[in-house]
Design a protein around this motif. Sequence first.
Motif, PDB file in Angstrom:
ATOM      1  N   TYR A 114      55.113  25.558 -13.371  1.00 18.24           N
ATOM      2  CA  TYR A 114      54.698  27.013 -13.425  1.00 18.24           C
ATOM      3  C   TYR A 114      55.667  28.039 -12.762  1.00 18.24           C
ATOM      4  O   TYR A 114      56.735  26.881 -12.267  1.00 18.24           O
ATOM      5  CB  TYR A 114      53.490  26.639 -12.682  1.00 18.24           C
ATOM      6  N   ARG A 115      55.337  29.278 -12.550  1.00 18.58           N
ATOM      7  CA  ARG A 115      56.051  30.126 -12.710  1.00 18.58           C
ATOM      8  C   ARG A 115      54.902  30.788 -11.652  1.00 18.58           C
ATOM      9  O   ARG A 115      54.038  31.447 -12.040  1.00 18.58           O
ATOM     10  CB  ARG A 115      56.073  31.499 -13.046  1.00 18.58           C
ATOM     11  N   ASP A 116      55.353  30.977 -10.063  1.00 16.81           N
ATOM     12  CA  ASP A 116      54.602  31.462  -8.907  1.00 16.81           C
ATOM     13  C   ASP A 116      54.173  33.260  -9.546  1.00 16.81           C
ATOM     14  O   ASP A 116      55.112  33.337 -10.630  1.00 16.81           O
ATOM     15  CB  ASP A 116      54.695  31.069  -7.373  1.00 16.81           C
ATOM     16  N   SER A 117      53.828  34.173  -8.155  1.00 20.76           N
ATOM     17  CA  SER A 117      53.462  35.281  -8.675  1.00 20.76           C
ATOM     18  C   SER A 117      55.203  35.665  -8.280  1.00 20.76           C
ATOM     19  O   SER A 117      54.955  37.287  -9.044  1.00 20.76           O
ATOM     20  CB  SER A 117      52.447  36.089  -7.646  1.00 20.76           C
ATOM     21  N   SER A 118      56.430  35.050  -7.043  1.00 23.12           N
ATOM     22  CA  SER A 118      56.712  35.943  -6.831  1.00 23.12           C
ATOM     23  C   SER A 118      58.330  35.455  -8.276  1.00 23.12           C
ATOM     24  O   SER A 118      59.316  35.953  -7.965  1.00 23.12           O
ATOM     25  CB  SER A 118      57.574  35.210  -5.742  1.00 23.12           C
ATOM     26  N   GLY A 119      58.007  34.700  -8.796  1.00 22.38           N
ATOM     27  CA  GLY A 119      58.930  34.506 -10.256  1.00 22.38           C
ATOM     28  C   GLY A 119      59.218  33.108 -10.100  1.00 22.38           C
ATOM     29  O   GLY A 119      60.235  32.666 -10.508  1.00 22.38           O
TER      30      GLY A 119
END
Length: 171
Positions: free
Chosen positions: A109-114
């Motif tokens: 996945y890609r987290d909220s910070s990129g």
Amino acid sequence: MSRIAPTTALTSAALALVAVATPSQAASTTGALMIAQVRPNAAGADSRDGTQLNVNGEYFVIKNVTTRTVNTGGYIPDITTNTYGRALPSYSLPAGAKAYVHTGSGRHYRDSSGAHHIYRGYARHVLLNTSTVKNPDLRLKKRGSPDNNTATGSITACNWNTAADGTTYSC
């Protein structure tokens, strides 16, 4: 004339910065991906009562150094003990992006910070905590390169000595 000199100096300084930044990146990889960091020793004990702990706390970070998306599938992380040679899973890593490649299991996945996260699926720690006689300690090879503990096909590498508990090293 006083306006020309500062402009020329500023332009020269900007060109010098570009000249310095480009070779250092090119020297670190010969391919689309570069190993940027490694955490070979996850924080805390590796196991307790025969159970592996915090396997995903052990990871390395790769960076896509191109201007296009790169599929990580098939690139081979390899250490000199030949225990980490399973090819990376398929994941589309955008241009300029970094991905944490975790040892254990999880959903990519890609987290909220990129930051991107890729999981290898190992049930145990595999990166060396102490590797003072290994050279290099971890390398990333091109797709299709043999998993044979040689540098053949290597595009980027990282070295560390004795890894402190929970410490991340720059490559």
